[in-house]
Design a protein around this motif. Sequence first.
Motif, PDB file in Angstrom:
ATOM      1  N   PHE A   4       0.842  -1.201   0.000  1.00 46.37           N
ATOM      2  CA  PHE A   4       0.000   0.000   0.000  1.00 46.37           C
ATOM      3  C   PHE A   4       0.876   1.250   0.000  1.00 46.37           C
ATOM      4  CE2 PHE A   4      -1.926   3.207   2.888  1.00 46.37           C
ATOM      5  CZ  PHE A   4      -2.977   3.621   2.084  1.00 46.37           C
ATOM      6  N   HIS A   5       1.900   1.259   0.844  1.00 50.91           N
ATOM      7  CA  HIS A   5       2.842   2.377   0.925  1.00 50.91           C
ATOM      8  C   HIS A   5       3.513   2.617  -0.427  1.00 50.91           C
ATOM      9  CE1 HIS A   5       6.373   4.687   2.080  1.00 50.91           C
ATOM     10  NE2 HIS A   5       7.161   3.641   1.936  1.00 50.91           N
ATOM     11  N   ARG A   6       4.031   1.566  -1.014  1.00 48.28           N
ATOM     12  CA  ARG A   6       4.746   1.695  -2.298  1.00 48.28           C
ATOM     13  C   ARG A   6       3.812   2.087  -3.424  1.00 48.28           C
ATOM     14  NH1 ARG A   6       9.949  -1.370  -3.378  1.00 48.28           N
ATOM     15  NH2 ARG A   6       9.272  -0.401  -5.266  1.00 48.28           N
ATOM     16  N   LEU A   7       2.645   1.465  -3.485  1.00 50.24           N
ATOM     17  CA  LEU A   7       1.706   1.783  -4.563  1.00 50.24           C
ATOM     18  C   LEU A   7       1.178   3.204  -4.452  1.00 50.24           C
ATOM     19  CD1 LEU A   7      -0.244  -1.589  -4.762  1.00 50.24           C
ATOM     20  CD2 LEU A   7       1.320  -0.644  -6.476  1.00 50.24           C
ATOM     21  N   THR A   8       0.915   3.652  -3.235  1.00 50.52           N
ATOM     22  CA  THR A   8       0.436   5.017  -3.042  1.00 50.52           C
ATOM     23  C   THR A   8       1.519   6.017  -3.452  1.00 50.52           C
ATOM     24  OG1 THR A   8      -1.036   4.306  -1.264  1.00 50.52           O
ATOM     25  CG2 THR A   8      -0.528   6.654  -1.370  1.00 50.52           C
ATOM     26  N   GLY A   9       2.750   5.753  -3.082  1.00 52.67           N
ATOM     27  CA  GLY A   9       3.853   6.619  -3.489  1.00 52.67           C
ATOM     28  C   GLY A   9       4.040   6.637  -4.990  1.00 52.67           C
ATOM     29  N   LYS A  10       3.949   5.470  -5.600  1.00 53.57           N
ATOM     30  CA  LYS A  10       4.080   5.377  -7.059  1.00 53.57           C
ATOM     31  C   LYS A  10       2.948   6.143  -7.742  1.00 53.57           C
ATOM     32  CE  LYS A  10       4.804   2.016 -10.715  1.00 53.57           C
ATOM     33  NZ  LYS A  10       5.132   0.645 -11.056  1.00 53.57           N
ATOM     34  N   ALA A  11       1.748   6.027  -7.189  1.00 53.44           N
ATOM     35  CA  ALA A  11       0.600   6.749  -7.759  1.00 53.44           C
ATOM     36  C   ALA A  11       0.803   8.254  -7.649  1.00 53.44           C
ATOM     37  CB  ALA A  11      -0.692   6.333  -7.057  1.00 53.44           C
ATOM     38  N   ASP A  12       1.321   8.718  -6.507  1.00 48.58           N
ATOM     39  CA  ASP A  12       1.539  10.147  -6.316  1.00 48.58           C
ATOM     40  C   ASP A  12       2.578  10.676  -7.306  1.00 48.58           C
ATOM     41  OD1 ASP A  12       0.879  12.537  -4.586  1.00 48.58           O
ATOM     42  OD2 ASP A  12       3.061  12.490  -4.361  1.00 48.58           O
ATOM     43  N   LEU A  13       3.642   9.915  -7.543  1.00 43.11           N
ATOM     44  CA  LEU A  13       4.654  10.335  -8.514  1.00 43.11           C
ATOM     45  C   LEU A  13       4.076  10.355  -9.931  1.00 43.11           C
ATOM     46  CD1 LEU A  13       7.791   8.467  -7.119  1.00 43.11           C
ATOM     47  CD2 LEU A  13       7.265  10.918  -6.956  1.00 43.11           C
ATOM     48  N   ALA A  14       3.295   9.337 -10.276  1.00 46.80           N
ATOM     49  CA  ALA A  14       2.657   9.305 -11.596  1.00 46.80           C
ATOM     50  C   ALA A  14       1.664  10.456 -11.738  1.00 46.80           C
ATOM     51  CB  ALA A  14       1.969   7.959 -11.827  1.00 46.80           C
ATOM     52  N   LEU A  15       0.972  10.766 -10.662  1.00 46.47           N
ATOM     53  CA  LEU A  15       0.032  11.889 -10.672  1.00 46.47           C
ATOM     54  C   LEU A  15       0.771  13.191 -10.952  1.00 46.47           C
ATOM     55  CD1 LEU A  15      -2.892  12.814 -10.290  1.00 46.47           C
ATOM     56  CD2 LEU A  15      -2.395  13.025  -7.842  1.00 46.47           C
ATOM     57  N   GLY A  16       1.940  13.358 -10.350  1.00 47.31           N
ATOM     58  CA  GLY A  16       2.759  14.536 -10.629  1.00 47.31           C
ATOM     59  C   GLY A  16       3.126  14.636 -12.102  1.00 47.31           C
TER      60      GLY A  16
ATOM     61  N   THR B 267       1.896   7.625   3.892  1.00 49.58           N
ATOM     62  CA  THR B 267       1.948   6.183   4.153  1.00 49.58           C
ATOM     63  C   THR B 267       3.196   5.767   4.930  1.00 49.58           C
ATOM     64  OG1 THR B 267       2.931   5.767   1.983  1.00 49.58           O
ATOM     65  CG2 THR B 267       0.518   5.600   2.158  1.00 49.58           C
ATOM     66  N   PHE B 268       4.324   6.452   4.744  1.00 49.44           N
ATOM     67  CA  PHE B 268       5.522   6.058   5.508  1.00 49.44           C
ATOM     68  C   PHE B 268       5.280   6.214   6.998  1.00 49.44           C
ATOM     69  CE2 PHE B 268       6.396  10.612   5.227  1.00 49.44           C
ATOM     70  CZ  PHE B 268       6.996  10.905   6.438  1.00 49.44           C
ATOM     71  N   GLN B 269       4.482   7.188   7.385  1.00 53.88           N
ATOM     72  CA  GLN B 269       4.185   7.386   8.801  1.00 53.88           C
ATOM     73  C   GLN B 269       3.271   6.286   9.333  1.00 53.88           C
ATOM     74  OE1 GLN B 269       3.005  11.406   7.727  1.00 53.88           O
ATOM     75  NE2 GLN B 269       4.320  12.184   9.370  1.00 53.88           N
ATOM     76  N   ILE B 270       2.376   5.806   8.503  1.00 59.82           N
ATOM     77  CA  ILE B 270       1.497   4.695   8.884  1.00 59.82           C
ATOM     78  C   ILE B 270       2.336   3.433   9.076  1.00 59.82           C
ATOM     79  CG2 ILE B 270      -0.417   3.228   8.124  1.00 59.82           C
ATOM     80  CD1 ILE B 270      -1.375   5.714   6.467  1.00 59.82           C
TER      81      ILE B 270
END
Length: 154
Positions: A47-59, A92-95
């Motif tokens: 979840f952490h990795r996918l959310t981060g990847k999504a945020d970068l792709a969103l950028g 997500t890293f904080q979670i």
Amino acid sequence: MTDATPDGPDSAHRRPEGLDDATVEALGKLSESLEVVEHARGFLYAFHRLTGKADLALGEAVEQLRQAGHHGIADRIDREIVGRNVIEGRWTFQIVEDYDDNYYSAFKELEQQARDELAAGKRHLFEAEMKEDRRTHGLRHHEARPEVDPHAGS
């Protein structure tokens, strides 16, 4: 170190003297529950990795929208979603860190303590005994453990 019993579990997987069936079963259930926690932790990291990847792709999508002349929508997405907290106040890293520090580490520590106190620290006794019950003794690919090459290290 070699084990005296050639056709059975190694010493790391043999029940200590006096350890009863109920305790072995309970430790097996504890081990099973830890495995589920490990699995859940894997999902949390995914979840952490996918959310981060999504945020970068969103950028990247925002930049492409800008390049295509859609500045208004690009600015809105950039402002409202890029870098947004996924849970109030947290990325997500904080979670993941909170899970590891406050649940996972405590679970692992207590599971280890239970094994240390009740079974001399031995892991998977329940499974090792199940393997002994289920395997076909003497049949290839049903060995109790890997064969040791007598020529290794010579």
